[in-house]
Design a protein around this motif. Structure first.
Motif, PDB file in Angstrom:
ATOM      1  N   VAL A  34       0.835  -1.212   0.000  1.00 59.66           N
ATOM      2  CA  VAL A  34       0.000   0.000   0.000  1.00 59.66           C
ATOM      3  C   VAL A  34       0.864   1.255   0.000  1.00 59.66           C
ATOM      4  N   ALA A  35       1.960   1.210   0.755  1.00 63.45           N
ATOM      5  CA  ALA A  35       2.854   2.375   0.813  1.00 63.45           C
ATOM      6  C   ALA A  35       3.447   2.678  -0.558  1.00 63.45           C
ATOM      7  N   PHE A  36       3.894   1.647  -1.270  1.00 65.81           N
ATOM      8  CA  PHE A  36       4.468   1.855  -2.602  1.00 65.81           C
ATOM      9  C   PHE A  36       3.404   2.276  -3.609  1.00 65.81           C
ATOM     10  N   MET A  37       2.211   1.734  -3.487  1.00 61.94           N
ATOM     11  CA  MET A  37       1.137   2.118  -4.403  1.00 61.94           C
ATOM     12  C   MET A  37       0.731   3.573  -4.211  1.00 61.94           C
ATOM     13  N   GLY A  38       0.894   4.081  -3.003  1.00 62.63           N
ATOM     14  CA  GLY A  38       0.499   5.454  -2.716  1.00 62.63           C
ATOM     15  C   GLY A  38       1.470   6.500  -3.220  1.00 62.63           C
ATOM     16  N   ILE A  39       2.706   6.083  -3.553  1.00 61.39           N
ATOM     17  CA  ILE A  39       3.729   7.054  -3.974  1.00 61.39           C
ATOM     18  C   ILE A  39       3.328   7.816  -5.241  1.00 61.39           C
ATOM     19  N   PRO A  40       2.927   7.150  -6.329  1.00 61.49           N
ATOM     20  CA  PRO A  40       2.556   7.915  -7.542  1.00 61.49           C
ATOM     21  C   PRO A  40       1.357   8.835  -7.327  1.00 61.49           C
ATOM     22  N   PHE A  81      -4.864  -3.693   7.570  1.00 69.24           N
ATOM     23  CA  PHE A  81      -4.396  -2.382   7.096  1.00 69.24           C
ATOM     24  C   PHE A  81      -4.139  -1.484   8.303  1.00 69.24           C
ATOM     25  N   HIS A  82      -3.100  -0.627   8.180  1.00 68.74           N
ATOM     26  CA  HIS A  82      -2.709   0.188   9.325  1.00 68.74           C
ATOM     27  C   HIS A  82      -2.551   1.652   8.941  1.00 68.74           C
ATOM     28  N   ASP A  83      -2.804   2.493   9.914  1.00 73.05           N
ATOM     29  CA  ASP A  83      -2.738   3.943   9.714  1.00 73.05           C
ATOM     30  C   ASP A  83      -1.369   4.458  10.154  1.00 73.05           C
ATOM     31  N   GLY A  84      -0.337   4.098   9.387  1.00 76.44           N
ATOM     32  CA  GLY A  84       1.008   4.572   9.689  1.00 76.44           C
ATOM     33  C   GLY A  84       1.921   3.475  10.224  1.00 76.44           C
ATOM     34  N   PHE A  85       3.225   3.733  10.143  1.00 81.30           N
ATOM     35  CA  PHE A  85       4.231   2.738  10.524  1.00 81.30           C
ATOM     36  C   PHE A  85       4.192   2.400  12.012  1.00 81.30           C
ATOM     37  N   MET A  86       4.047   3.396  12.883  1.00 79.48           N
ATOM     38  CA  MET A  86       4.051   3.137  14.325  1.00 79.48           C
ATOM     39  C   MET A  86       2.848   2.289  14.733  1.00 79.48           C
ATOM     40  N   HIS A  87       1.734   2.526  14.073  1.00 79.21           N
ATOM     41  CA  HIS A  87       0.526   1.723  14.314  1.00 79.21           C
ATOM     42  C   HIS A  87       0.822   0.248  14.021  1.00 79.21           C
TER      43      HIS A  87
END
Length: 288
Positions: A34-40, A81-87
């Motif tokens: 999800v993180a990589f998909m969000g970059i573009p 699914f998580h709302d951020g890395f710390m989560h």
């Protein structure tokens, strides 16, 4: 070297049969994808495209009863699914620590049940809270929740209920019994009911209730996880086993009965009631 690392990682997550590694692996993999998909989407600079909100809307669990018929699948997807890395980090750390203890005493099937159904119980309480309490009336239409916290909370409380006097060492605090750790965790969530993340706290408490009830019923001989139990396949035996094979099978059977008796004793009396010999037997069985 890299190939060996990824092969070992693949084995631990998908082939080892350890549900702790499986759920940690799936959660981390989904987070990275999800993180990589969000970059573009971010780099495009188009204000109308909000990828995180899109993920939350269609894969997070909605509070609105009107959305549930078309988003029924989110009772499972929201748990990954998580709302951020710390989560993600804190959930996976708790899952790893408590999951290892859980599997020392119970079966992988029971872990799968507590994790998945714990998440479902959290979602159910979340829906109930948002549609009952007036404080949520203005936000219920668009509210969603994501994260594995409810599932992890179910594992934490289930483990603490099963072996309440089992101690783990925490930084700065030293040895702490699981029952006190779980109590502190739940107290924080109860306080959180009056915060901006009240919905999340309701979800976590729902998971905790499932974990507690599951173990209490298990101690009374009712194992809800049997719903996940596979039916044994029939096998045709063509040749009689040799004497050595028969003796080995009987020995393994005796050992398994001994382990099952020890696990029953833990469920009824707790880990601390085991004798030194019983603890050693259980340790050897877990290594095997």
């Amino acid at each position: 070297m890299n190939k060996s690392f990824f092969e070992e990682l693949k084995y631990k997550v998908f082939q080892s049969g350890n549900p702790v590694f499986f759920y940690i692996g799936i959660n981390v993999l989904i987070f990275v994808i999800v993180a990589f998909m969000g970059i573009p989407f971010f780099l495009s600079g188009i204000a109308a495209v909000d990828f995180p909100s899109f993920i939350r809307e269609y894969l997070g669990y909605p509070a609105s009863l009107e959305k549930l018929p078309s988003r029924f699948y989110t009772v499972i997807t929201y748990q990954f699914f998580h709302d951020g890395f710390m989560h993600l980090l804190f959930n996976m750390l708790w899952l790893y620590w408590m999951g290892k203890i859980f599997l020392d005493f119970l079966k992988p099937r029971q872990f799968h049940f507590v994790y998945l159904v714990g998440g479902m119980a959290g979602a159910a309480l979340y829906t109930l809270a948002y549609n009952v309490f007036p404080v949520f009336a203005a936000t219920v239409a668009n509210a969603t929740v994501i994260g594995s916290s409810a599932a992890v909370m179910a594992v934490v409380v289930a483990t603490a209920t099963l072996v309440p006097d089992y101690s783990i060492r925490l930084l700065l605090l030293g040895d702490v019994k699981l029952k006190y750790l779980a109590m502190a965790y739940i107290a924080m969530e109860l306080i959180g009911l009056a915060s901006a993340n009240a919905g999340g706290s309701f979800t976590h408490i729902g998971g905790a209730l499932l974990g507690f009830v599951f173990i209490k019923l298990l101690q009374k001989g009712k194992d809800w996880s049997k719903l996940f139990k596979r039916k044994p396949k029939l096998k045709v035996v063509r040749n009689e086993p040799t004497n050595s094979t028969s003796n080995k099978s009987r020995q393994n059977s005796v050992n398994q009965h001994e382990v099952d008796a020890i696990l029953d004793k833990i469920s009824k009396s707790g880990y601390d009631k085991l004798s030194k010999e019983e603890k050693e037997t259980l340790f050897k069985a877990s290594k095997h």
